[in-house]
Structures are given as structure tokens and as C-alpha cells.
Motif scaffolding. Sequence first.
Motif, short mmCIF file in Angstrom:
data_model
loop_
_atom_site.label_atom_id
_atom_site.label_comp_id
_atom_site.label_asym_id
_atom_site.label_seq_id
_atom_site.Cartn_x
_atom_site.Cartn_y
_atom_site.Cartn_z
N LEU A 162 -1.97 -6.17 -6.68
CA LEU A 162 -1.20 -6.15 -7.92
C LEU A 162 0.18 -5.54 -7.68
O LEU A 162 1.20 -6.04 -8.21
N SER A 163 0.24 -4.48 -6.88
CA SER A 163 1.52 -3.84 -6.59
C SER A 163 2.45 -4.81 -5.87
O SER A 163 3.65 -4.88 -6.18
N ALA A 164 1.92 -5.57 -4.94
CA ALA A 164 2.74 -6.54 -4.21
C ALA A 164 3.26 -7.62 -5.14
O ALA A 164 4.45 -7.96 -5.14
N ASN A 191 -5.52 -3.48 0.97
CA ASN A 191 -6.55 -4.50 0.77
C ASN A 191 -7.44 -4.23 -0.44
O ASN A 191 -8.65 -4.47 -0.41
N THR A 192 -6.81 -3.73 -1.50
CA THR A 192 -7.54 -3.52 -2.76
C THR A 192 -6.84 -4.31 -3.87
O THR A 192 -5.70 -4.75 -3.72
N LEU A 193 -7.52 -4.43 -4.98
CA LEU A 193 -6.92 -5.14 -6.11
C LEU A 193 -5.62 -4.46 -6.55
O LEU A 193 -4.65 -5.14 -6.91
N ALA A 236 0.82 -1.22 0.00
CA ALA A 236 0.00 0.00 0.00
C ALA A 236 0.85 1.26 0.00
O ALA A 236 0.40 2.30 0.48
N THR A 237 2.07 1.19 -0.54
CA THR A 237 2.89 2.39 -0.63
C THR A 237 2.31 3.39 -1.61
O THR A 237 2.51 4.60 -1.47
#
Length: 262
Positions: A40-42, A34-36, A28-29
Motif C-alpha cells: 500500500l505504501s508503494a 512484503n506485507t500489505l 518498506a521505509t
Amino acid sequence: MADLRAIEPGEGFFAGPLPRILAHRGLATDAPENTLLAFLSALSSGVTHLETDVHSSADGIAVISHDADLARTAGITGRVDELDFAELQKVDLGRGQTYPSLEETLLAFPEARFNIDLKSDAVVGPAVAAILSAAATDRVLVTSFDNARRLRAVRALPGVATSASAAPFAGALFAVKLGLVPLARRLLRDVQAVQVPERLRGVQVITARTVRLLKRAGVEVQVWTVNEPADMRRLLDLGVDGLITDRADLALLLRNERSGPA
């Protein structure tokens, strides 16, 4: 000839190298947690394991959300379980994101492994249904602080991975501090991992000795929520098997650094 080898619970979830890096609520940077987009970023950073949480909507859909209410993440009043899923989908979490369902999340990332924290009794049935519908049993771990809630899900998902709830872990920790590994093994007989903070209510949970003895009891030791690289290094030096972190990108870099050249 068919392979008659017994499949261990969580075999798919626990595939891959150690130490495991679990992206806590995604990455979440630059995305709402907790979103799509956070997931995806992770995954784009190179991690394979995502940690997330679920509540039930008013109409019985397993919804990705850590909090029971919408105040912190959406800035509005109301609870997840008071709104239908269609209403939750209209809530703006920023960056074009809203509350996704567990099923759509599992389907959106079919190669990802998900660590799913069941946040309420009401979400057990909807979460089980979502996991089965997405054919994702072999790549998820279900857990809960509440042991009865966790067991309800595990019994409905044969072969699923799971980690210890608070009560059995407390007993197992007491046992290993006394050196009673067989007792700890019995208390943890239905789980494959323990996921714990380094310290809890003034008690030092993670030491080199407790990590060693918990492993002897047959479980992986994963620690949350570890965000500073210095803490990551120190815990890995103690022998932990996994880091649950808001900075999965940094943890992955550290793991790659420690593993040396390919």
C-alpha cells in the motif's frame, strides 16, 4: 467487429510509461517488507508495479515471503513450508502486519501489477492457483532463478508475462557480448524481459552496449536492486527500461524529474 489482433504475453503487465519502477518487496521505509502495508505504501507513492516473492505454506498456500525461514523478518525459528497458513497469519511482523497470501494480495490491490518470484518448486502450483483465482494473469509477471520452475508456471498461465531465468540469460549475455543478437533472440524467445544485477560475480552485466543489444533481441532490461539516486540516474542514462528498487519513492521522483513538465 471483434478485435482479432493477437494479444502479446504480458500486455497488461507492460502497460504504462518507461522507465518502469518496480517496488522491491513493496516500500518498506515505514512498513515491514512484503506485507500489505508495504505494498500500500508503494502504491500510495504513485508506482504501479510491485516486486514480491512467494513460498508455499505446509498446507499448500502461496505465501508472500522472500526468505524460506522466519528468522530475519519475524525473529523466530521455523520455515514457511513447515507452518500452515493459519499459523503464519498469527506471526507478528510489526505494524500490525503478518504474512499475507498471494491470492489475498492480488485481490487487495486489483489495479497493481505484480512481479512474482517463485522461490521453490512447491509453490508453483499454489501460485498458479492464486493467480487464476484472482483473475490476475494479465497483470503479473512470473519468474524464477530456476528455469524449469519458471516454465512450469508459464505453461499453466497462457499469456502471462515472464522474465529470463539464470541459465538462458547467461547464454544470452554471452551472445550479446559477442555481438550475436540473433542467437540471443533465440535464447530469450519465450521471455519479455531480463531482470539482472548491474554486476554478477565480477562480470559487468549492464553496459550501454549490452543494454542496446538485449533490446535488439526483443526484451526489456530491468536492473536490481538499485537504491541510490546517483545509480538510478547512471543506469537510466545507459538506457535500461526499469529499476527494481527498495526506494520506489525516490525512483518515481527521479522519473518524473527526467520526464519534465506535463
